[in-house]
Motif scaffolding. Sequence first.
Motif, PDB file in Angstrom:
ATOM      1  N   ILE A 192      -2.753  -8.159  -1.599  1.00 33.92           N
ATOM      2  CA  ILE A 192      -2.265  -7.430  -0.430  1.00 33.92           C
ATOM      3  C   ILE A 192      -2.877  -6.028  -0.458  1.00 33.92           C
ATOM      4  O   ILE A 192      -2.648  -5.260  -1.402  1.00 33.92           O
ATOM      5  N   SER A 193      -3.679  -5.725   0.553  1.00 37.75           N
ATOM      6  CA  SER A 193      -4.294  -4.400   0.636  1.00 37.75           C
ATOM      7  C   SER A 193      -3.579  -3.562   1.698  1.00 37.75           C
ATOM      8  O   SER A 193      -2.792  -4.085   2.495  1.00 37.75           O
ATOM      9  N   ASP A 194      -3.838  -2.279   1.692  1.00 37.92           N
ATOM     10  CA  ASP A 194      -3.340  -1.354   2.719  1.00 37.92           C
ATOM     11  C   ASP A 194      -1.813  -1.288   2.790  1.00 37.92           C
ATOM     12  O   ASP A 194      -1.245  -1.087   3.869  1.00 37.92           O
ATOM     13  N   PHE A 195      -1.160  -1.432   1.643  1.00 37.52           N
ATOM     14  CA  PHE A 195       0.302  -1.371   1.658  1.00 37.52           C
ATOM     15  C   PHE A 195       0.841  -0.294   0.721  1.00 37.52           C
ATOM     16  O   PHE A 195       2.037  -0.138   0.576  1.00 37.52           O
ATOM     17  N   MET A 196      -0.070   0.443   0.055  1.00 42.98           N
ATOM     18  CA  MET A 196       0.370   1.467  -0.902  1.00 42.98           C
ATOM     19  C   MET A 196      -0.126   2.858  -0.513  1.00 42.98           C
ATOM     20  O   MET A 196       0.017   3.811  -1.286  1.00 42.98           O
ATOM     21  N   THR A 197      -0.656   2.995   0.690  1.00 40.73           N
ATOM     22  CA  THR A 197      -1.271   4.270   1.071  1.00 40.73           C
ATOM     23  C   THR A 197      -0.267   5.411   1.098  1.00 40.73           C
ATOM     24  O   THR A 197      -0.632   6.573   0.898  1.00 40.73           O
ATOM     25  N   HIS A 198       1.013   5.106   1.328  1.00 41.02           N
ATOM     26  CA  HIS A 198       2.036   6.150   1.422  1.00 41.02           C
ATOM     27  C   HIS A 198       2.639   6.526   0.066  1.00 41.02           C
ATOM     28  O   HIS A 198       3.459   7.442  -0.007  1.00 41.02           O
ATOM     29  N   TRP A 199       2.251   5.834  -0.999  1.00 44.29           N
ATOM     30  CA  TRP A 199       2.810   6.150  -2.317  1.00 44.29           C
ATOM     31  C   TRP A 199       2.236   7.486  -2.813  1.00 44.29           C
ATOM     32  O   TRP A 199       1.008   7.632  -2.925  1.00 44.29           O
ATOM     33  N   PRO A 200       3.073   8.452  -3.185  1.00 45.00           N
ATOM     34  CA  PRO A 200       2.554   9.676  -3.809  1.00 45.00           C
ATOM     35  C   PRO A 200       1.736   9.383  -5.073  1.00 45.00           C
ATOM     36  O   PRO A 200       0.790  10.114  -5.389  1.00 45.00           O
ATOM     37  N   ALA A 201       2.078   8.297  -5.774  1.00 46.00           N
ATOM     38  CA  ALA A 201       1.360   7.942  -7.011  1.00 46.00           C
ATOM     39  C   ALA A 201      -0.125   7.712  -6.785  1.00 46.00           C
ATOM     40  O   ALA A 201      -0.931   7.925  -7.696  1.00 46.00           O
ATOM     41  N   ARG A 202      -0.517   7.308  -5.574  1.00 49.70           N
ATOM     42  CA  ARG A 202      -1.923   7.006  -5.319  1.00 49.70           C
ATOM     43  C   ARG A 202      -2.808   8.224  -5.563  1.00 49.70           C
ATOM     44  O   ARG A 202      -3.952   8.098  -5.977  1.00 49.70           O
ATOM     45  N   LYS A 203      -2.290   9.417  -5.291  1.00 52.38           N
ATOM     46  CA  LYS A 203      -3.063  10.637  -5.546  1.00 52.38           C
ATOM     47  C   LYS A 203      -2.671  11.272  -6.880  1.00 52.38           C
ATOM     48  O   LYS A 203      -3.525  11.731  -7.633  1.00 52.38           O
ATOM     49  N   LYS A 204      -1.379  11.273  -7.158  1.00 53.16           N
ATOM     50  CA  LYS A 204      -0.892  12.044  -8.304  1.00 53.16           C
ATOM     51  C   LYS A 204      -1.260  11.438  -9.650  1.00 53.16           C
ATOM     52  O   LYS A 204      -1.554  12.161 -10.600  1.00 53.16           O
TER      53      LYS A 204
END
Length: 409
Positions: A192-204
């Motif tokens: 499943i792609s494009d479902f974690m873009t809103h997670w702060p963890a993706r950048k942090k």
Amino acid sequence: MCAAAVADQLPTPILDAESPNLLQSISSHGGYAYVSMATLAASGDFRAAEAAREMAWEQLHSGPWHSVLPVWRDAYSMACLHLAKFHYRNAEFKDALRVLDMGLIMGGMLLRNDLDSAVDFISAKARQNDGQSEGFEKSEHKLVPEAEFDKAEVLRFLPVKSLSCKIVVKKSAPSLEAFLREHFLCGCPVIISDFMTHWPARKKWNDMDYLKRVAGDRTVPVEVGKNYLCQEWKQELITISHFLERIQSNGTSSDVPTYLAQHPLFDQINKLRNDICIPDYCFVGGGGLRSLNAWFGPAGTVTPLHHDPHHNILAQVVGKKYIRLYPASLSEELYPHGETMLCNSSRVDLDNIDEKEFPKVHDLEFVDCILEEGEMLYIPPKWWHYVRSLTISFSVSFWWSNSESSSGS
């Protein structure tokens, strides 16, 4: 010992309220020596607090973990809180956090809220002393720098036939109805792609400075060795700062990997828990989340071929992983271990298949993939899977049950 003592006290309201009942319960189970030491510890005797914690530790290791009386887990938490109070009064914040983490990892649930609030209280005090702000300021110290991906190079150390057969299907944020119909009910893996873009963890989480700031002084259990099936495998307790140093130095094949594997890190460190979200897909089936675990380690860490009893979404936050999956229908052909503790693990080492002992494994059908940053893989119950980190990798697994099995294993 630090000369600059802290004037205020570490608040422990549950400990203050529950101490008499807990000590009475410990006495009723023969813990008279512990009660004597814990009483002295409550009045500020550091040596007594250390002795009480050692007594509780011995009880925790007196037999199989499931046979330990819950009262001794609470006794361990109590001793940890007494020690933390002492360290806090002396402004020994790192020592206080270490002992509180041991209480969170090994202790019971009675004093859990006191342990959690004490960690938050001391962490805030430590940041204040260091002049750190609460905000997130992105730095240039990336955990995994952007780099070209050389598939031919990767194939040199993956199991034979990797990425040459069926690749796991990939879908962009399917609806819950589509996920239920096309994957959950029929037991079919999907990326499943494009479902974690809103997670702060993706950048942090790709920021070394952020991880050190919010969790560097926290103590966690790690695995040291190729994997849990190897004789030289062992476990250690180290700080996350020390762990980050290790995984960055794991640059040669001769290094022994250190892996934070299947640990409830987010129950322990609330700031990291706030950086992720439970995927809506985990509520499909009407059951509930069973566990939420972290998998964090250097390139080359391997989870051997095994299966799990629950529905699983593996979310790849930082780095890349290679994953191979075999359907549950091939269980017998994958030679499970006969021992009860390892019956969900295969005797087949995919990295070095013994063709004389397991001659048919090469012919078994599988699906595989490279799981990229920001992608999630759905692994149905009982599907066998092998996982290898291709870079430094930080993943989160969500296990959940459907309504029929939520009261089962």
